[in-house]
Design an enzyme around this catalytic site. Structure first.
Site, short mmCIF file in Angstrom:
data_model
loop_
_atom_site.label_atom_id
_atom_site.label_comp_id
_atom_site.label_asym_id
_atom_site.label_seq_id
_atom_site.Cartn_x
_atom_site.Cartn_y
_atom_site.Cartn_z
N HIS A 147 0.86 -1.19 0.00
CA HIS A 147 0.00 0.00 0.00
C HIS A 147 0.89 1.23 0.00
CE1 HIS A 147 -3.28 2.71 0.73
NE2 HIS A 147 -2.76 3.11 1.88
N LYS A 180 -0.46 10.80 0.42
CA LYS A 180 0.51 10.18 -0.50
C LYS A 180 0.18 10.50 -1.95
CE LYS A 180 -0.27 6.04 1.10
NZ LYS A 180 -1.19 6.38 2.23
N ASP A 187 -1.59 3.92 -4.98
CA ASP A 187 -2.41 3.15 -4.05
C ASP A 187 -1.90 1.73 -3.84
OD1 ASP A 187 -4.68 3.03 -2.27
OD2 ASP A 187 -5.56 1.63 -3.70
N ARG A 210 16.80 15.75 13.41
CA ARG A 210 17.01 17.05 12.76
C ARG A 210 18.37 17.14 12.07
NH1 ARG A 210 15.18 21.79 16.77
NH2 ARG A 210 15.45 22.94 14.80
#
Length: 322
Positions: A142, A163, A181, A247
């Site tokens: 997926h 997405k 998908d 970060r």
């Protein structure tokens, strides 16, 4: 995973380099169950103990020239033994002449003979790769697969994280859509995973609020591609203000697809962040690392060097007791 590949499909998909020399009527029902191509060697001498009859039998210049030195009866005997019910076809490379005995043996056993103008090594490589791709075990994922500057990037994340919308933005920026998908992935070789769209979903994308769109019709043929190697996974996660996100880029994560570890980057999503630009930069930064330049490591080295220099200066400034 397909249990077999129809010989008719193999010929159709490679029609630019393959021709049917003999036996058109036998092609329809023939199937290939293994990806390996076989070049008979010892079999031409009469040794058939480990003959892999179920493979495509490829004869090149070496095999044809050796067979030409054999007596007619021996040639006939050898080719008759090679032409079994399990043999999908014979393939002659370099457009070499087909031995009469092979033609008769193949006709007797209802086996088609194909011919190509390509070299033996080249045609073997092309057909092996073709068969491996179609016989490989597939895993459905997926996600959305795009190609960014030639690099296959798989976008994953929870449903509704954005997405498809992100992929649409990437397509508008000149990148390519592979699958939306659902991505069908298979292991091409030991370290390579390839992804493609299911046939029914090819070039299509679902965008909430709009529905199904055809990316190729809207953006042109250059906006889509049938398959690509998955080199990077970018996992989109909803922004959590309490989470401690990396970060500096020291964390190196991977995920496993088809038993192959693939580098993964987690990108938090929130309103105001230009996710398409971030994904582009993530892909380019990953490529830079592959080429030997790691900005994070360079920063760490420079910081360590700076701290070391300041430590030396502080030591030199310390008062000395007489």
């Amino acid at each position: 995973m397909a249990d077999a590949v129809k010989l008719s499909n193999l010929i159709k998909d490679n029609k630019s380099i393959l021709e049917v020399y003999q036996g058109h009527e036998y092609i329809k029902d023939d199937k290939i169950y293994v990806s390996d191509i076989y070049r008979p060697g010892l079999e031409l001498t009469g040794y058939f103990d480990f003959y892999p009859a179920q493979r495509i039998q490829l004869l090149g210049r070496t095999e044809i020239s050796y067979a030409a030195r054999l007596d007619h009866d021996i040639r006939m005997h050898v080719f008759n033994k090679m032409a079994t019910k399990a043999t999908p076809c014979f393939l002659i490379s370099r457009s070499l002449p087909v031995p009469k005995e092979l033609s008769e043996a193949a006709e007797e056993a209802d086996i088609p003979i194909l011919r190509t103008g390509e070299s033996t090594t080249y045609i073997s490589s092309i057909l092996t790769e073709y068969l491996r791709a179609r016989l490989a075990k597939r895993t459905s994922i997926h996600g959305v697969l795009v190609e960014i500057k030639g690099m296959g990037v798989l976008l994953t994340g929870a449903s509704g994280v954005g997405k498809s919308e992100t992929a649409l933005g990437l397509v508008q920026r000149g990148h390519r859509l592979i699958a939306d998908d659902r991505v069908d992935a298979f292991q091409k070789d030991h370290n390579t995973v390839v992804g493609e769209a299911p046939k029914i979903l090819r070039h299509l994308m679902e965008v909430r609020g709009i529905g199904i769109i055809d990316v190729m019709n809207l953006f042109g043929a250059g906006a889509v591609k049938s398959r690509t190697e998955i080199q990077l996974v970018i996992n989109l996660v909803n922004w959590d203000p309490k989470a401690n996100y990396d970060r500096l880029g020291f964390e190196e994560n991977t995920c496993t697809l088809c038993n192959v570890p693939i580098p993964q980057v987690n990108i938090p999503v929130k309103v105001g962040r230009n996710i398409e630009s971030i994904i582009e930069v993530a892909a380019m930064n990953f490529r830079a690392k592959q080429m030997g330049y790691d900005a994070t490591q360079t920063f760490d080295n420079n910081l360590t060097s700076l701290i070391s220099e300041h430590s030396k200066e502080d030591t030199n400034k310390e008062p000395h007791n007489d």
